[in-house]
Design an enzyme around this catalytic site. Structure first.
Site, PDB file in Angstrom:
ATOM      1  N   LYS A  16       0.852  -1.195   0.000  1.00 36.65           N
ATOM      2  CA  LYS A  16       0.000   0.000   0.000  1.00 36.65           C
ATOM      3  C   LYS A  16       0.877   1.231   0.000  1.00 36.65           C
ATOM      4  CE  LYS A  16       0.822   1.283   4.504  1.00 36.65           C
ATOM      5  NZ  LYS A  16       1.550   2.507   4.898  1.00 36.65           N
ATOM      6  N   ASP A 141      -3.050  -0.795  10.634  1.00 34.04           N
ATOM      7  CA  ASP A 141      -3.174  -0.855   9.183  1.00 34.04           C
ATOM      8  C   ASP A 141      -3.828  -2.138   8.689  1.00 34.04           C
ATOM      9  OD1 ASP A 141      -1.942   1.588   8.992  1.00 34.04           O
ATOM     10  OD2 ASP A 141      -0.057   0.836   8.166  1.00 34.04           O
TER      11      ASP A 141
END
Length: 285
Positions: A16, A141
């Site tokens: 990401k 996350d």
């Protein structure tokens, strides 16, 4: 007929990028309040699972430099096994491509993929909202990787709103340093009172990464990467670093610049994705 999730099936764990990162405050328990945008890349790790019936979760391939009690993949598998109470286990192979300590979410992504995969392979049937909640116990996350869609995030990173973004080609460059997230967030000079913005402000270019100045000062090699990339576009750092990136409209242009990256830095080109490759698998489960 071959089972679609046999032991040779590669479960994706994408990298990401944080397209911006603001720290807007701090909770009484020490956790930082954030604003960020997550977008996935078509570049990442691959995980392979062989279910076991004896409750043992073990790593049979992966980074053996990480102790078992710090390996998010093993922690995710063991936590899910404990919560389910089903007494199941797995042999797990991890093929790493995401740089360790690069701010690209490799450990969190691997953990999320582990939760999603074992929920299916163990036939637990736990709803994805609950899987995301379990993931939050492993790291802030992890939920965005479970939900598998680009997102605007607030809170400690757990409050997520799916968003649609352009999907350019990103050149991602990582110097040979590992940045400790805890070190950067503990730094006294980190700005912790950045005024909140909204999605319109982000799209207008108001977002920055407040960690960049701290990481630059403590890890000059990251600053060198940012300076080099700035000659080719708007250079940004992902998370607390060390990986930095520039967006390009075309794969050809991104690859042309990648070929010029100094050899002592790791570099790859990945297309930005609003839907994680894990999303297509989840939809078919």
């Amino acid at each position: 007929m071959t089972h679609p999730f046999n032991v040779e099936f590669a479960w994706p764990a994408p990298a990401k990028l944080n397209l911006f990162l603001h720290v807007t405050g701090r909770r009484a328990d020490g956790y930082h309040l954030l604003q960020t945008v997550f977008q996935f890349l078509d570049y990442g790790d691959s995980l392979y699972f062989t279910p076991r019936g004896d409750g043992i979760c073990r790593r049979v391939e992966g980074n053996y430099d990480i102790p078992d009690d710090r390996d998010l993949v093993l922690r995710a598998a063991r936590l899910l096994s404990e919560i389910s109470g089903a007494g199941l286990g797995a042999d797990i192979r991890v093929r790493k491509r995401i740089p360790f300590g690069g701010g690209l979410g490799g450990g969190s992504s691997d953990a999320a993929t582990t939760l999603v995969a074992l929920n299916r392979l163990w036939n637990l049937g736990i709803p994805y909202d609950e899987i995301a909640g379990i993931g939050l116990r492993l790291g802030a996350d992890v939920p965005v990787f479970v939900r598998a869609h680009a997102a605007w995030a607030e809170g400690i990173g757990e409050k997520l709103w799916p968003i649609e973004l352009p999907e350019p080609y990103f050149l991602v460059v990582t110097p040979p340093v590992q940045v400790s997230t805890a070190e950067i967030f503990d730094a006294p000079e980190l700005q912790r009172d950045r005024p909140p913005i909204d999605l319109a402000g982000f799209k207008a270019g108001e977002g920055i990464n407040v960690c960049e100045a701290v990481t630059r000062a403590r890890h000059p090699q990251v600053g060198a990467v940012l300076d080099w990339l700035s000659a080719h576009g708007k250079a940004c750092m992902s998370g607390t670093g060390a990986s930095c990136f520039v967006a390009f409209d075309s794969l050809l242009e991104a690859e042309r610049v990648r070929q010029a990256v100094p050899s002592h830095w790791q570099a790859f080109v990945g297309k930005g994705l609003n839907r994680s490759p894990l999303a297509d698998i989840m939809r078919g489960l």
